[in-house]
Write a protein that holds these residues in place. Structure first.
Motif, PDB file in Angstrom:
ATOM      1  N   VAL A  83     -10.590   3.821  -1.348  1.00 22.10           N
ATOM      2  CA  VAL A  83      -9.699   3.747  -2.465  1.00 22.10           C
ATOM      3  C   VAL A  83      -8.249   3.726  -1.976  1.00 22.10           C
ATOM      4  CG1 VAL A  83      -8.996   4.172  -4.742  1.00 22.10           C
ATOM      5  CG2 VAL A  83     -11.349   4.564  -4.173  1.00 22.10           C
ATOM      6  N   LEU A  84      -7.530   2.488  -2.307  1.00 22.74           N
ATOM      7  CA  LEU A  84      -6.186   2.645  -2.027  1.00 22.74           C
ATOM      8  C   LEU A  84      -5.170   2.774  -3.119  1.00 22.74           C
ATOM      9  CD1 LEU A  84      -5.802  -0.462   0.543  1.00 22.74           C
ATOM     10  CD2 LEU A  84      -6.186   1.932   0.992  1.00 22.74           C
ATOM     11  N   HIS A  85      -3.973   3.455  -3.113  1.00 23.25           N
ATOM     12  CA  HIS A  85      -3.002   3.459  -4.272  1.00 23.25           C
ATOM     13  C   HIS A  85      -1.889   2.292  -3.849  1.00 23.25           C
ATOM     14  CE1 HIS A  85       0.434   5.911  -6.274  1.00 23.25           C
ATOM     15  NE2 HIS A  85       0.426   4.613  -6.734  1.00 23.25           N
ATOM     16  N   VAL A  86      -1.772   1.418  -4.782  1.00 20.88           N
ATOM     17  CA  VAL A  86      -0.973   0.145  -4.211  1.00 20.88           C
ATOM     18  C   VAL A  86      -0.174  -0.001  -5.487  1.00 20.88           C
ATOM     19  CG1 VAL A  86      -2.695  -1.043  -2.898  1.00 20.88           C
ATOM     20  CG2 VAL A  86      -2.346  -1.812  -5.480  1.00 20.88           C
ATOM     21  N   VAL A  87       1.329  -0.558  -5.133  1.00 20.11           N
ATOM     22  CA  VAL A  87       2.191  -1.117  -6.103  1.00 20.11           C
ATOM     23  C   VAL A  87       2.436  -2.569  -6.181  1.00 20.11           C
ATOM     24  CG1 VAL A  87       4.183  -0.051  -4.732  1.00 20.11           C
ATOM     25  CG2 VAL A  87       4.386  -0.479  -7.059  1.00 20.11           C
ATOM     26  N   VAL A  88       2.697  -3.325  -7.166  1.00 24.23           N
ATOM     27  CA  VAL A  88       2.873  -4.634  -7.133  1.00 24.23           C
ATOM     28  C   VAL A  88       4.080  -4.959  -7.732  1.00 24.23           C
ATOM     29  CG1 VAL A  88       2.110  -6.983  -8.205  1.00 24.23           C
ATOM     30  CG2 VAL A  88       0.314  -5.278  -7.564  1.00 24.23           C
ATOM     31  N   ASP A  89       4.934  -5.528  -6.871  1.00 24.69           N
ATOM     32  CA  ASP A  89       6.260  -5.969  -7.486  1.00 24.69           C
ATOM     33  C   ASP A  89       6.169  -7.272  -7.905  1.00 24.69           C
ATOM     34  OD1 ASP A  89       7.076  -3.450  -6.389  1.00 24.69           O
ATOM     35  OD2 ASP A  89       8.504  -4.369  -4.905  1.00 24.69           O
ATOM     36  N   ALA A  90       6.624  -7.380  -9.107  1.00 22.39           N
ATOM     37  CA  ALA A  90       6.217  -8.932  -9.587  1.00 22.39           C
ATOM     38  C   ALA A  90       7.555  -9.233 -10.759  1.00 22.39           C
ATOM     39  CB  ALA A  90       5.177  -8.749 -10.677  1.00 22.39           C
ATOM     40  N   LYS A 149       0.994  -1.272   0.003  1.00 19.63           N
ATOM     41  CA  LYS A 149      -0.001  -0.090   0.074  1.00 19.63           C
ATOM     42  C   LYS A 149       0.835   1.173  -0.053  1.00 19.63           C
ATOM     43  CE  LYS A 149      -2.882   2.523   3.260  1.00 19.63           C
ATOM     44  NZ  LYS A 149      -3.596   2.505   4.498  1.00 19.63           N
ATOM     45  N   ILE A 150       0.840   2.064  -0.917  1.00 19.11           N
ATOM     46  CA  ILE A 150       1.278   3.441  -0.825  1.00 19.11           C
ATOM     47  C   ILE A 150       0.804   4.440  -0.134  1.00 19.11           C
ATOM     48  CG2 ILE A 150       2.124   5.248  -2.456  1.00 19.11           C
ATOM     49  CD1 ILE A 150       2.881   3.231  -4.473  1.00 19.11           C
ATOM     50  N   LYS A 151      -0.622   4.695  -0.294  1.00 16.85           N
ATOM     51  CA  LYS A 151      -1.589   5.660   0.488  1.00 16.85           C
ATOM     52  C   LYS A 151      -2.919   5.193   0.101  1.00 16.85           C
ATOM     53  CE  LYS A 151      -1.311   9.154  -3.152  1.00 16.85           C
ATOM     54  NZ  LYS A 151      -0.249   8.956  -4.283  1.00 16.85           N
ATOM     55  N   LYS A 152      -3.580   6.300   1.008  1.00 21.70           N
ATOM     56  CA  LYS A 152      -5.159   6.261   0.715  1.00 21.70           C
ATOM     57  C   LYS A 152      -5.352   7.368  -0.140  1.00 21.70           C
ATOM     58  CE  LYS A 152      -9.113   5.966   3.725  1.00 21.70           C
ATOM     59  NZ  LYS A 152      -9.204   4.489   4.393  1.00 21.70           N
TER      60      LYS A 152
END
Ligand SMILES: C[S@@+](CC[C@H](N)C(=O)[O-])C[C@H]1O[C@@H](n2cnc3c(N)ncnc32)[C@H](O)[C@@H]1O
Length: 343
Positions: free
Chosen positions: A332-339, A324-327
């Motif tokens: 609604v959330l701002h997320v980042v997936v590392d893949a 999770k980066i931030k609300k």
């Protein structure tokens, strides 16, 4: 310039008392605890001083100073000019970028906005302007902002040893992405990287300054952001690392060359996943895929989108982390997936 003395935590109370007695404590900023590679420290904010050390401890230039939110003080400044009802709606927080104060003011205080700006500017004598924030939108993620008071809207914000020149009425700078900018500064050593949504260099600059990749191709579609990206490459002296490209990353991204691809954009980022995966080397690499997503889907939808895009190209996916980066907005959330993508 905001100065602080950096001391070991156990010296905190002793030095704070000395700073008060010596009248060099800056009471407008927070005393901050930080963890570095060298260990834990406290930063005691001090007023402008000409010396390099106080009580034997180094005086440093503080990055991202944290100000004490003193709503009582803004209200105090405005007492007599605003009614009790208006005072109750006066903003309790604001954001300082470089030497510009950015503040949201409720619509019903429209006719008091200049008074509020004057009060804020009197509280931060080192700041030059006050800008009202009215939201953000569009593909270019451009903020809607109004200069209320002062001498300009261009500034140089210093963060984590990097310079970010920007016009705060033309480009966004999210304080909620601070940790992600720091995290990117630790990744990419020796690698070939593609930053598909580079903006003014939010992620490319810290990575180039601190991690020293072999090369970063930084693509930006908005000419105004692109001009600042080029300026920031020069200011941070990373011309040998970053290659800026003005264009749409769905057409301008290179293919088959990256060890790592950054997708720091929200809204329709998933439309660009195919291009991002193609930008990676034939045998694969790492993807940082950003998405704004309803809270209940945060741990599923972004990962599924990465997997679907990879599958279409006959690639394998190992999700390393969804963070999770931030609300972003209510629910609604701002997320980042590392893949990790592989053959
Ligand atoms: C504002 S940044 C995101 C901010 C960043 N995550 C941060 O740290 O604050 C996203 C950038 O992507 C750019 N952009 C949007 N669509 C694009 C595209 N198709 N190709 C290249 N850049 C694009 C926007 O102009 C914007 O500057």
């Amino acid at each position: 310039m905001y100065r602080a003395i950096r001391i070991p935590p156990e010296k905190g109370e002793e030095i704070r008392e000395k700073a008060i007695a010596g009248k060099f404590l800056d009471i407008t900023r927070k005393i901050r605890k930080l963890q570095t590679k060298e260990g834990a420290f406290l930063e005691i904010p001090v007023i402008e001083v000409a010396c390099e050390a106080i009580e034997g401890f180094p005086v440093i230039e503080q990055e991202n100073p944290e100000f004490l939110e003193i709503p009582a003080s803004l209200k105090e400044c405005l007492k007599g000019s605003l009614s009790e009802t208006e005072l109750a709606q006066v903003p309790s927080g604001w954001h300082i970028l470089g030497d510009i104060i950015i503040v949201s003011i409720p619509e019903n205080l429209e006719n008091k906005k200049i008074l509020i700006a004057e009060a804020l500017l009197s509280m931060y004598p080192k700041c030059k302007s006050v800008v009202r924030d009215l939201g953000i939108g569009g593909q270019f993620r451009q903020p809607e902002r109004e200069l209320l008071l002062g001498s300009g809207t261009e500034t140089i914000h210093k963060e984590h040893g990097c310079f970010f020149k920007q016009d705060v009425t033309k480009v966004m700078y999210s304080k909620g992405n601070l940790e992600e900018r720091k995290r990117m500064s630790l990744l990419g050593a020796g690698e070939t990287v593609v930053d598909m949504f580079a903006g003014i260099g939010y992620f490319s600059i810290p990575m180039a300054v601190h991690a020293k990749p072999e090369k970063i191709t930084s693509i930006e579609i908005n000419p105004e952001s692109f001009a600042y990206l080029k300026e920031n490459i020069r200011l941070n002296r990373v011309e040998d690392v970053i290659i800026p490209i003005l264009g749409d990353c769905s057409q301008a991204a290179p293919e088959g060359e990256a060890d790592r691809v950054i997708m720091g954009y929200v809204g329709t980022t998933h439309h660009y996943l195919g291009q991002a995966i193609k930008a990676l080397k034939e045998n694969g690499g790492i993807l940082h895929y950003h998405e704004t997503v309803p809270e209940n889907l945060a741990m599923t939808r972004p990962e599924e989108r990465v997997k679907k895009a990879a599958e279409l190209l006959g690639k394998k996916v190992e999700v390393l982390e969804t963070r999770k980066i931030k609300k972003y907005s209510p629910g609604v959330l701002h997320v980042v997936v590392d893949a990790r993508i592989s053959e």
